[in-house]
Design a protein around this motif. Sequence first.
Motif, PDB file in Angstrom:
ATOM      1  N   SER A  65       0.841  -1.213   0.000  1.00 20.57           N
ATOM      2  CA  SER A  65       0.000   0.000   0.000  1.00 20.57           C
ATOM      3  C   SER A  65       0.870   1.255   0.000  1.00 20.57           C
ATOM      4  N   GLN A  66       2.006   1.204   0.692  1.00 21.70           N
ATOM      5  CA  GLN A  66       2.889   2.380   0.737  1.00 21.70           C
ATOM      6  C   GLN A  66       3.621   2.563  -0.597  1.00 21.70           C
ATOM      7  N   VAL A  67       3.963   1.464  -1.243  1.00 28.30           N
ATOM      8  CA  VAL A  67       4.601   1.558  -2.570  1.00 28.30           C
ATOM      9  C   VAL A  67       3.614   2.208  -3.541  1.00 28.30           C
ATOM     10  N   ARG A  68       2.368   1.768  -3.495  1.00 30.72           N
ATOM     11  CA  ARG A  68       1.359   2.311  -4.419  1.00 30.72           C
ATOM     12  C   ARG A  68       1.121   3.791  -4.139  1.00 30.72           C
ATOM     13  N   ALA A  69       1.095   4.138  -2.852  1.00 33.48           N
ATOM     14  CA  ALA A  69       0.896   5.551  -2.489  1.00 33.48           C
ATOM     15  C   ALA A  69       2.073   6.408  -2.970  1.00 33.48           C
ATOM     16  N   MET A  70       3.282   5.838  -2.924  1.00 38.27           N
ATOM     17  CA  MET A  70       4.475   6.578  -3.391  1.00 38.27           C
ATOM     18  C   MET A  70       4.351   6.881  -4.889  1.00 38.27           C
ATOM     19  N   PHE A  71       3.960   5.900  -5.677  1.00 38.40           N
ATOM     20  CA  PHE A  71       3.807   6.121  -7.125  1.00 38.40           C
ATOM     21  C   PHE A  71       2.667   7.112  -7.394  1.00 38.40           C
ATOM     22  N   ALA A  72       1.600   7.003  -6.606  1.00 38.01           N
ATOM     23  CA  ALA A  72       0.474   7.929  -6.789  1.00 38.01           C
ATOM     24  C   ALA A  72       0.918   9.361  -6.500  1.00 38.01           C
ATOM     25  N   GLU A  73       1.789   9.511  -5.507  1.00 35.83           N
ATOM     26  CA  GLU A  73       2.312  10.850  -5.173  1.00 35.83           C
ATOM     27  C   GLU A  73       3.149  11.407  -6.337  1.00 35.83           C
ATOM     28  N   VAL A  74       3.944  10.540  -6.953  1.00 35.37           N
ATOM     29  CA  VAL A  74       4.739  10.976  -8.117  1.00 35.37           C
ATOM     30  C   VAL A  74       3.798  11.390  -9.248  1.00 35.37           C
ATOM     31  N   PHE A  84      12.789   4.645 -13.649  1.00 34.79           N
ATOM     32  CA  PHE A  84      12.651   4.160 -12.270  1.00 34.79           C
ATOM     33  C   PHE A  84      13.904   3.414 -11.856  1.00 34.79           C
ATOM     34  N   PHE A  85      14.496   3.827 -10.741  1.00 38.02           N
ATOM     35  CA  PHE A  85      15.624   3.102 -10.152  1.00 38.02           C
ATOM     36  C   PHE A  85      15.128   2.394  -8.893  1.00 38.02           C
ATOM     37  N   ASN A  86      15.022   1.073  -8.993  1.00 32.06           N
ATOM     38  CA  ASN A  86      14.408   0.200  -7.984  1.00 32.06           C
ATOM     39  C   ASN A  86      15.503  -0.245  -7.011  1.00 32.06           C
ATOM     40  N   ASN A  87      15.883   0.654  -6.108  1.00 29.90           N
ATOM     41  CA  ASN A  87      17.158   0.524  -5.402  1.00 29.90           C
ATOM     42  C   ASN A  87      17.054   0.143  -3.935  1.00 29.90           C
ATOM     43  N   ALA A  88      15.929   0.420  -3.279  1.00 34.74           N
ATOM     44  CA  ALA A  88      15.865   0.224  -1.822  1.00 34.74           C
ATOM     45  C   ALA A  88      16.178  -1.224  -1.455  1.00 34.74           C
ATOM     46  N   GLY A  89      16.944  -1.396  -0.389  1.00 32.77           N
ATOM     47  CA  GLY A  89      17.249  -2.752   0.045  1.00 32.77           C
ATOM     48  C   GLY A  89      17.909  -2.768   1.404  1.00 32.77           C
ATOM     49  N   VAL A  90      17.876  -3.950   2.026  1.00 28.85           N
ATOM     50  CA  VAL A  90      18.501  -4.134   3.340  1.00 28.85           C
ATOM     51  C   VAL A  90      19.422  -5.348   3.331  1.00 28.85           C
ATOM     52  N   LEU A  91      20.353  -5.314   4.279  1.00 27.09           N
ATOM     53  CA  LEU A  91      21.310  -6.407   4.496  1.00 27.09           C
ATOM     54  C   LEU A  91      21.325  -6.655   5.995  1.00 27.09           C
ATOM     55  N   PHE A  92      21.440  -7.909   6.381  1.00 21.68           N
ATOM     56  CA  PHE A  92      21.585  -8.213   7.813  1.00 21.68           C
ATOM     57  C   PHE A  92      22.995  -8.730   8.070  1.00 21.68           C
ATOM     58  N   ALA A  93      23.381  -8.730   9.336  1.00 24.69           N
ATOM     59  CA  ALA A  93      24.720  -9.203   9.698  1.00 24.69           C
ATOM     60  C   ALA A  93      24.902 -10.634   9.196  1.00 24.69           C
ATOM     61  N   ALA A 116      10.585  -4.725  -4.044  1.00 24.54           N
ATOM     62  CA  ALA A 116      11.122  -4.369  -5.367  1.00 24.54           C
ATOM     63  C   ALA A 116      10.201  -4.877  -6.480  1.00 24.54           C
ATOM     64  N   TYR A 117       9.576  -6.009  -6.246  1.00 26.14           N
ATOM     65  CA  TYR A 117       8.683  -6.598  -7.258  1.00 26.14           C
ATOM     66  C   TYR A 117       7.443  -5.722  -7.470  1.00 26.14           C
ATOM     67  N   ILE A 118       6.813  -5.359  -6.343  1.00 24.25           N
ATOM     68  CA  ILE A 118       5.594  -4.530  -6.429  1.00 24.25           C
ATOM     69  C   ILE A 118       5.936  -3.168  -7.042  1.00 24.25           C
ATOM     70  N   ALA A 119       7.082  -2.628  -6.637  1.00 23.94           N
ATOM     71  CA  ALA A 119       7.491  -1.321  -7.173  1.00 23.94           C
ATOM     72  C   ALA A 119       7.741  -1.418  -8.676  1.00 23.94           C
ATOM     73  N   ALA A 120       8.387  -2.497  -9.110  1.00 24.35           N
ATOM     74  CA  ALA A 120       8.645  -2.674 -10.542  1.00 24.35           C
ATOM     75  C   ALA A 120       7.326  -2.800 -11.308  1.00 24.35           C
ATOM     76  N   GLN A 121       6.354  -3.482 -10.709  1.00 28.13           N
ATOM     77  CA  GLN A 121       5.037  -3.582 -11.360  1.00 28.13           C
ATOM     78  C   GLN A 121       4.400  -2.201 -11.520  1.00 28.13           C
ATOM     79  N   VAL A 139      15.782   0.351 -13.894  1.00 29.99           N
ATOM     80  CA  VAL A 139      17.012  -0.322 -13.446  1.00 29.99           C
ATOM     81  C   VAL A 139      16.744  -0.920 -12.075  1.00 29.99           C
ATOM     82  N   ASN A 140      16.908  -2.221 -11.968  1.00 29.84           N
ATOM     83  CA  ASN A 140      16.751  -2.920 -10.698  1.00 29.84           C
ATOM     84  C   ASN A 140      18.106  -3.063 -10.017  1.00 29.84           C
TER      85      ASN A 140
END
Length: 250
Positions: A65-74, A84-93, A116-121, A139-140
């Motif tokens: 829902s937040q991804v969709r709201a972000m695109f709607a804001e754009v 679109f640069f599909n860049n957000a990500g996390v790493l754990f120890a 990343a999948y939903i954002a790419a869609q 770019v993913n």
Amino acid sequence: MSKILLVTGGSGGIGAATARLAANRGYDVAIGYAGNAAGAEAVAADVRAAGQRAITVRADVAAASQVRAMFAEVDQQFGRLDAFFNNAGVLFAGTRFMDIGEEQLDRIIAVNLKGAYIAAQEAARRLARSRGGNGGTIVNMSSMLAKLGGGLENNDYGATKAAIEAMTIGMAKELAGDGVRVNAVRPGLIDTEIHARAGDPGRVGRLMGSVPLGRAGRPEDVAEAVLWLLSDKSAYTTGTIVDVAGGRGI
Ligand code: NAP
């Protein structure tokens, strides 16, 4: 008229460097972020100082829902999307494969893969000519760990990034006829906050022996490749994963 670029994870590291370079290349930039509002605002200020428009949009990509709201804001602020640069990500120890827990697995899949999948869609739906778009570029964000499989640590992360590579190739095939090119970057060890955020600030130094060029990558090194893939200069390139790794993994 300036092209419109949305960057997720634009508040720091590789995303921030890409947003800044994009502004210098004439893009207006929407900067997605999760928690670092000050970082996002600083990047936006630099984009504006370069003479381009900027907005910041808060969205945890793990929540569709937040991804969709972000695109709607754009849509609302810029009225269009070109790149679109599909860049957000996390790493754990780093954790041995046998010891990675369910909670960590759920989170890394939610952010790095599902997010990343939903954002790419959402991006594809806006860019595809068959859906009324004008074509464009995506770019993913992969990682050299997609190829290395983690290797005694971070296997969960490598698995999510390998999935991103499969998604990229499939998207490229499906969307070529829609005027949308889709590629990914596969960075090696890049000097950003992600290592310290994972609780492992010494990670880059510890793994440096695996980098033939003998130095950590800079966020700007990756941004250059991303901007090339987003631009018309790469017009005949789609479905490609570009290594930006100083030779790590070859
Ligand atoms: P970073 O400096 O930690 O930046 C990560 C960015 O992602 C931040 O803007 C962060 O936002 C955002 N983010 C994290 N979780 C999010 C979420 N749930 N929803 C939305 N945004 C979220 O790390 P980086 O090194 O630039 O990493 C960027 C991408 O490159 C990641 O996908 C990473 O896996 C990939 N990568 C990095 C390396 C490396 O060595 N650094 C190598 C290969 C691939 P906030 O700060 O606002 O929370």
